[in-house]
Design an enzyme around this catalytic site. Structure first.
Site, PDB file in Angstrom:
ATOM      1  N   TYR A 138       0.674  -1.151   0.063  1.00 44.83           N
ATOM      2  CA  TYR A 138       0.078  -0.066   0.093  1.00 44.83           C
ATOM      3  C   TYR A 138       0.814   1.301  -0.227  1.00 44.83           C
ATOM      4  CZ  TYR A 138      -4.047  -2.787   1.085  1.00 44.83           C
ATOM      5  OH  TYR A 138      -5.015  -3.884   1.168  1.00 44.83           O
ATOM      6  N   LYS A 188       3.721 -15.199   2.670  1.00 49.26           N
ATOM      7  CA  LYS A 188       3.767 -16.067   1.373  1.00 49.26           C
ATOM      8  C   LYS A 188       4.961 -16.235   1.300  1.00 49.26           C
ATOM      9  CE  LYS A 188       1.327 -17.529  -1.946  1.00 49.26           C
ATOM     10  NZ  LYS A 188       0.576 -18.958  -2.200  1.00 49.26           N
ATOM     11  N   ASP A 248     -11.074  -8.887   7.309  1.00 47.36           N
ATOM     12  CA  ASP A 248     -12.615  -8.818   6.752  1.00 47.36           C
ATOM     13  C   ASP A 248     -13.130 -10.268   6.941  1.00 47.36           C
ATOM     14  OD1 ASP A 248     -12.381  -6.060   6.584  1.00 47.36           O
ATOM     15  OD2 ASP A 248     -13.387  -6.110   4.648  1.00 47.36           O
TER      16      ASP A 248
END
Ligand code: NAD
Length: 353
Positions: A138, A188, A248
């Site tokens: 981001y 990951k 979420d």
């Protein structure tokens, strides 16, 4: 305590008004609370042409804690990117150095049927996700959309420095120590170098916390395990984008996104407190939003910035009480319970306090 109150857009002002009612009760009892309101997001753009006006940032810097509603709305989607409401939110997190985002997912037994999973899979769920908030893809540079070889390409950069990973690791281990002493680091590392470094630093920091059992999981598996058997987790720590998505998903385990608060902390436990949901333009202005996530964010403010655990417990117990009394906003309403508006839910919590 000085609190900067930033209602934002959509349902933001409605839900923040309920949280302010709770603070007003505590103030009436003698708590020394000062509150000042300022615009952010689309409201900041409307007021000052900037999703994070200078005066808002100044107020937030001077405050001990920030209470935020939500930002965004379709009317702002066509603005240039730096002017969009979400940029205001990203900027305030970065400017205040709020690098550790704490997102609990807790299932109230009475809401087990509001979860989309089977009650036996979720009942008793008590999970804390610690999401790094000021780094990752981001914020990494370079980023952009440009023409290469005659076609447009979009690109972002996933980037973490070891000091960024280390400081969020310490927060996560500290929280795990106070909970079930199990920390799962999600990345990951099988594909991404950035994740490889993340994992190495987590293992280094774990040496300072021998009581905490550290495990590692790839994010794709973590997404699956959260839905398959979420109670296996106690505390999770992950990067910004993985945490955005996983938290979420975790929110649905507990019935509604309208139930979940969050805290974003800096190194000195100054914090910004906000519900994890967005501005819900589809229900804005209808007095039907669930204000409990925002009210529970005030409880987190007492727990983490003020270290006043008794008041934090008191607010959380008041929320438990209104749930057990059967009050429900429409997002968590089921047959046999009493449907209430946003402001009625706020009143019920105030009465329970
Ligand atoms: P959203 O979280 O606003 O809404 C998703 C769904 O959940 C909607 O159906 C909404 O009605 C419902 N919902 C959300 N909060 C609720 C509440 N308190 N009570 C009852 N129902 C609730 O996500 P979205 O629709 O993807 O985004 C809407 C806008 O919010 C966009 O502009 C987006 O950029 C912005 N957004 C802001 C934040 C933030 O301010 N932190 C976070 C996410 C999205």
């Amino acid at each position: 305590m000085k609190i900067a109150v930033l209602p934002g857009d959509g349902i933001g002002p409605e839900i923040v008004a309920q949280a302010v009612k709770v603070l007003d009760v505590l103030r009436a009892e003698g708590a020394k609370i000062e509150m000042e309101t300022a615009p952010i997001g689309g409201a900041g753009y409307d007021a000052a042409g900037d999703p994070l006006p200078d005066a808002t940032l100044k107020l937030a810097r001077a405050a001990d804690a920030v209470l935020l509603g939500a930002v965004g709305g379709p009317q702002y989607d066509a603005l240039d990117r730096p002017l969009r409401p979400e940029r205001g939110l990203l900027r305030i997190r970065k400017e205040l150095n709020l690098f550790a985002n704490l997102r609990p997912a807790l299932l109230y037994p009475e809401l087990a049927s509001a979860s989309s999973l089977k009650p036996d899979v979720v009942s008793g769920l008590d999970l804390m996700i610690v999401r790094e908030l000021t780094g990752d893809v981001y914020f990494g540079q370079p980023r952009g959309i440009e023409v290469r070889n005659g076609e447009r390409v979009g690109f972002n950069t996933m980037l973490y420095s070891e000091s960024e990973v280390r400081r969020v690791a310490h927060v996560a281990f500290g929280i795990a120590m106070k909970r079930g002493r199990k920390l799962c680091s999600v990345e990951k590392a099988n594909v991404l170098e950035c994740s490889e470094l993340w994992k190495e630093v987590m293992i280094e920091v774990s040496k300072d916390y021998p009581e905490v059992e550290l495990s590692h999981m790839y994010v794709d598996n973590a997404a699956m395990q959260l839905i398959r058997a979420p109670k296996q987790f106690d505390t999770m720590v992950t990067g910004n984008i993985f945490g955005d998505i996983l938290s979420d998903a975790a929110s649905m385990l507990s019935g509604s996104i309208g139930m979940l608060p969050s805290a974003s902390l800096d190194e000195n436990n100054k914090g910004m407190y906000e519900p994890i949901h967005g501005s819900a333009p589809d229900i804005a202005g209808k007095n039907m939003a669930n204000p409990l996530a925002t009210i529970l964010s005030v409880a987190m403010m007492y727990r983490y910035t003020l270290a006043d655990l008794a008041t934090a417990d008191r607010i959380e117990n008041a929320v438990k009480k209104v749930i057990s009394q059967g009050y429900r906003t429409s997002d968590i309403w089921t047959d046999g319970t009493q449907k209430v508006s946003c402001s009625e839910m706020g009143d019920a919590v105030v009465k329970a306090i």
